[in-house]
Design a protein around this motif. Sequence first.
Motif, mmCIF file in Angstrom:
data_model
loop_
_atom_site.group_PDB
_atom_site.id
_atom_site.type_symbol
_atom_site.label_atom_id
_atom_site.label_comp_id
_atom_site.label_asym_id
_atom_site.label_seq_id
_atom_site.Cartn_x
_atom_site.Cartn_y
_atom_site.Cartn_z
ATOM 1 N N ALA A 80 0.831 -1.212 0.000
ATOM 2 C CA ALA A 80 0.000 0.000 0.000
ATOM 3 C C ALA A 80 0.865 1.261 0.000
ATOM 4 O O ALA A 80 0.555 2.238 -0.704
ATOM 5 C CB ALA A 80 -0.932 -0.003 1.208
ATOM 6 N N ALA A 81 1.949 1.248 0.772
ATOM 7 C CA ALA A 81 2.847 2.405 0.809
ATOM 8 C C ALA A 81 3.489 2.628 -0.554
ATOM 9 O O ALA A 81 3.611 3.776 -1.011
ATOM 10 C CB ALA A 81 3.920 2.209 1.875
ATOM 11 N N ALA A 83 2.174 1.709 -3.395
ATOM 12 C CA ALA A 83 1.100 2.166 -4.284
ATOM 13 C C ALA A 83 0.884 3.665 -4.137
ATOM 14 O O ALA A 83 0.614 4.359 -5.132
ATOM 15 C CB ALA A 83 -0.185 1.397 -3.988
ATOM 16 N N ASP A 84 1.012 4.175 -2.921
ATOM 17 C CA ASP A 84 0.889 5.620 -2.701
ATOM 18 C C ASP A 84 1.967 6.390 -3.454
ATOM 19 O O ASP A 84 1.788 7.563 -3.779
ATOM 20 C CB ASP A 84 0.974 5.961 -1.210
ATOM 21 N N LEU A 85 3.085 5.736 -3.724
ATOM 22 C CA LEU A 85 4.172 6.357 -4.475
ATOM 23 C C LEU A 85 4.048 6.091 -5.975
ATOM 24 O O LEU A 85 4.922 6.454 -6.751
ATOM 25 C CB LEU A 85 5.526 5.828 -3.984
ATOM 26 N N ASP A 88 3.255 -0.131 -8.623
ATOM 27 C CA ASP A 88 2.328 -1.255 -8.629
ATOM 28 C C ASP A 88 3.126 -2.548 -8.451
ATOM 29 O O ASP A 88 3.776 -3.023 -9.391
ATOM 30 C CB ASP A 88 1.547 -1.274 -9.932
#
Length: 190
Positions: A80-81, A83-85, A88
């Motif tokens: 998730a962290a 993905a925030d950046l 994928d």
Amino acid sequence: MFERFTDSARGVVYGSIEQSRRAGDACVEERHMLAALLDAEGTRTSVALATIGFVASRDEIERGLARARRRGGISQADEAALADLGIDVGEIVARVEQTHGEGALAPARRTRRLWPFGGRTGHVPFTPGAKKVLEQSLRESVARGQRHIGDEHILLALTARPGVVADLLAEYGVTHTAVLGALAPRAQAG
């Protein structure tokens, strides 16, 4: 510290060593500890899991651990962290596996150390993460004012430490808070 372990907690430790050997791994990891906890019957952990409503089969847990291993051991929180950046992880895994084959990101299995004359030492070391789980189980016991370390403290430690095992358990509703709630009535009665 091991002298404070109940018979069921010692069973988990020995069971995790056996899980590691069966898997052909040279070290005991957190996933082996989880497998040993799930194999144990009639323990505080098994009662807590039933109270929470944990109904996953051993095969489901194994598949979840295999998925995480295939992603290189990246936890859902890490994914998730990333993905925030804008990263994928699924796409990266797919590309790497397209080039290098399925499971290319999975950590390599370690080979066992052998004595000079070819015999095995019999000692199976614990990874730093597995050692941290055992240390955390002591903290869980002390936090509750208990003088023993039970299998339930190992489960609490697995749910308290961030990582793949805690993420997988959380998918099935087995969180640190849920385990504490499931153990609370029994702790008061016992």
